[in-house]
Every structure is written in C-alpha cells, then in structure tokens.
Design a protein around this motif. Structure first.
Motif, PDB file in Angstrom:
ATOM      1  N   PRO A 195      24.759  -0.872 -37.809  1.00  0.00           N
ATOM      2  CA  PRO A 195      23.939  -1.285 -36.654  1.00  0.00           C
ATOM      3  C   PRO A 195      24.290  -0.537 -35.379  1.00  0.00           C
ATOM      4  N   THR A 223      17.893 -11.450 -44.087  1.00  0.00           N
ATOM      5  CA  THR A 223      18.035 -10.022 -44.383  1.00  0.00           C
ATOM      6  C   THR A 223      16.675  -9.351 -44.526  1.00  0.00           C
ATOM      7  N   ASP A 267      21.580  -6.607 -48.484  1.00  0.00           N
ATOM      8  CA  ASP A 267      21.999  -6.331 -47.119  1.00  0.00           C
ATOM      9  C   ASP A 267      22.255  -4.835 -46.917  1.00  0.00           C
ATOM     10  N   ASP A 324      21.041  -8.798 -38.718  1.00  0.00           N
ATOM     11  CA  ASP A 324      22.041  -8.318 -39.674  1.00  0.00           C
ATOM     12  C   ASP A 324      23.407  -8.942 -39.419  1.00  0.00           C
ATOM     13  N   ASP A 384      20.180  -2.414 -44.389  1.00  0.00           N
ATOM     14  CA  ASP A 384      20.850  -1.637 -43.345  1.00  0.00           C
ATOM     15  C   ASP A 384      20.502  -0.153 -43.445  1.00  0.00           C
TER      16      ASP A 384
END
Length: 334
Positions: A139, A17, A71, A50, A75
């Motif tokens: 993503p 991560t 995480d 990811d 992101d």
C-alpha cells in the motif's frame, strides 16, 4: 472460552478485500476519464480497506488460506497494476519508455508480494523481525509512486511533473519494493495508556487536515514515510547487534541504549566523588598567576610546604602559612 462465528461473519474479511480490489481497479477508470483526484482517492481507499481486512479476520478468528491468497492478489492489482496504469495514462501518452517503467513497477510489486508470502512460513527469523517489513509494503509503495501526480494536482506543473522525472521516480520506488531495506511495521506498535488521549487528539487533527487539505496532507504523510526509512535501518541494525533487547518492552530498550552509550563515552554518574578531591578551583587571571599556581601544585605533590608565589621564599613550613598559600591561589580544600 470457545468463540463461535457464523459463516456470514467469516465472509466479512474477504468481502472487505474484494471491496479494496474494486476500489483499486476503479482508479484506472477514473484515470481514463482524466479524473486523477478520484484515482488517487480510490487507491487511498483501497489502502485503508487493505489495512482493515487482516485485522478484522484476526479479531473474528476468521483467518484462512484463501483469505491470505485473495489479499495478495488484491494488493497486486490495487497497488501494482492500478498505480502503474494511472501514471502511464497521466504522463506517458503512449510513450514506450513510460510503458516499460509501468511494467517494471507492476512486476516488482508482484515479486514483493510473492516474497512476503514466502516469509510468512519462515520460522527461523529472530523475534524482532515481526517489527519490520522487508522492503516497502505494497500500500505504501502504490501511494508513494503517485507522489509526482499528487504534487502536480496541488501545486501545478513543475520539475516533478517532467516525464523523465516520473519515469526515474517510478523505477526507484519499484527498487524499494523488492529491496531488503527494513521498514517499520505499525502492526506491532502498542500505545501506552497515558498516550491514548493525545493520540485521539492527533487523529482528530489528522482527519480535519485530510478533509480541508487532502492532497497536502497525503503528500506530507508520504514524505514523512520516506524519511523514516533511515531510522528504521538504524533500529534494525541495533536490534540485530543486541540480542538482550529482542524480547523486552520499548522502555527497557531505551534504558539499554542509554547505558551502553554512557559506557562507550565513559561517563561517570554525577553523584560519585573521589575522596580528597578539590571542590572548586578559581582560574587565575593572567599568565604569571598561572605559573605560580602550577609551581605551588607541583611543590604540594612533592611534599614541600613552602608558600606560594614567593610571599615567603625561606622554605619554612607552618600550618598558618600553608592555609594562607591555598587561600591566595584561590583553591578551596575540602
């Protein structure tokens, strides 16, 4: 069987991560040096990392609350802040409206991730909810926002590189991030055993396309992802309306869908036959023959046994005459 994991192994998902976070932030540095191809590649690498950290954490039984929060923060930076800054550096050139669009995108990405974290603790969702994301995932949203930049690097300047087009595109993707539109989740997709070999061949072809034509392959993948959204909405609505298909495998779902479509269209199976029905009918060639055939069928229904077409108009009946009449009009009885 109890699985024992060492502390070093438990740190592996978090390390991945952090690598994704570093890759996403590096995209901003590449954009500041006008190396936009590497900026896109950095965000793509962050997306791949990811997708791996969560799966590795579940595989090693190393999931933790800290890993989930890390995480989400990664992101937000890699797919929210970094793409917004890359687009601002590439297109806006200090323009205030461009900066507002970049802020909207980053804020919507953070809101999307916050909603995702709250939905993880929701236990009232139906069983089929695990097959879908609520809105476009982080993503995919970060990469789709860069589609105008990808097209410009591959095909040069065009309408897709105009500033107002980029601003509208950025705001539209931001709206998809916080929308309630369902999108398919690849986490629940299971490939059958007979499809493993074709899938491996497809992976090889995809790898060759990415190596030889990276920007074209990425652009096609992003466009296909956007095109799948209507199907995802249809599938979500169909599952919501059919509770009997929530816990069955895909094959049985297709059988349920076919059965309901046949019932809706009132289709009969081809093997059923009605007793006493005629097997074959040869259509008449002209209008007068059609009139004679219609009269003959009407007389038959009324119980008369006269011949057809006026061949014997005396109204007499007989087995031979009736067989000749059926043979003349071209209808073969069972």
């Amino acid at each position: 069987m109890v699985r024992v994991t060492t502390p070093g192994i438990r740190l592996l998902p978090n390390a991945i991560t952090v690598l994704a976070l570093c890759a996403g932030l590096s995209a901003v540095q590449f954009a500041l040096t006008n190396n936009y191809a590497m900026a896109i590649a950095s965000i793509g690498i962050a997306a791949v990392l990811d997708s791996l950290d969560g799966r590795i954490a579940r595989l090693l039984d190393a999931t933790s609350r800290m890993g989930a929060e890390l995480d989400s923060l990664s992101d937000g930076i890699s797919f929210g802040v970094a793409p917004a800054l890359v687009l601002y550096v590439w297109q806006s050139h200090g323009d205030r409206i461009g900066w507002v669009a970049s802020l909207i995108f980053a804020v919507c990405m953070i809101l999307r991730l916050a909603r995702f974290n709250t939905l993880l603790d929701d236990t009232d969702q139906p069983p089929y909810a695990a097959e879908f994301f609520v809105g476009v995932p982080a993503p995919a949203g970060g990469l789709v926002a860069l589609l105008p930049l990808i097209a410009t690097l591959q095909w040069g300047e065009g309408w897709w590189s105009e500033q107002y087009v980029v601003i509208v595109w950025t705001i539209a993707i931001a709206a998809l991030l916080i929308s309630r539109i369902p999108t398919l989740s690849l986490k629940t997709v299971k490939a059958p055993a007979k499809a493993i070999a074709p899938l491996l061949v497809g992976v090889g072809l995809l790898a060759a396309a990415i190596i030889q034509f990276p920007l074209v392959a990425l652009a096609i993948a992003l466009v296909l992802y956007l095109l799948h959204i209507p199907y995802s909405v249809y599938r979500h609505r169909w599952l919501a309306a059919h509770p009997e298909a929530w816990t069955v495998p895909p094959r049985e779902r297709r059988a349920i869908r076919r059965a309901r479509s046949q019932r809706r269209l009132r289709l009969r199976p081809a093997s059923r036959r009605v007793a006493g029905a005629m097997r074959a009918v040869r259509l008449p060639r002209n209008g007068s023959d059609f009139v004679r055939v219609t009269r003959a069928l009407r007389d038959r229904d009324r119980g008369t046994t006269g011949t057809v077409g006026g061949a014997s108009g005396n109204g007499t009946s007989g087995p031979g005459q009736r067989r000749r009449s059926w043979r003349r009009i071209g209808i073969r009885r069972r």
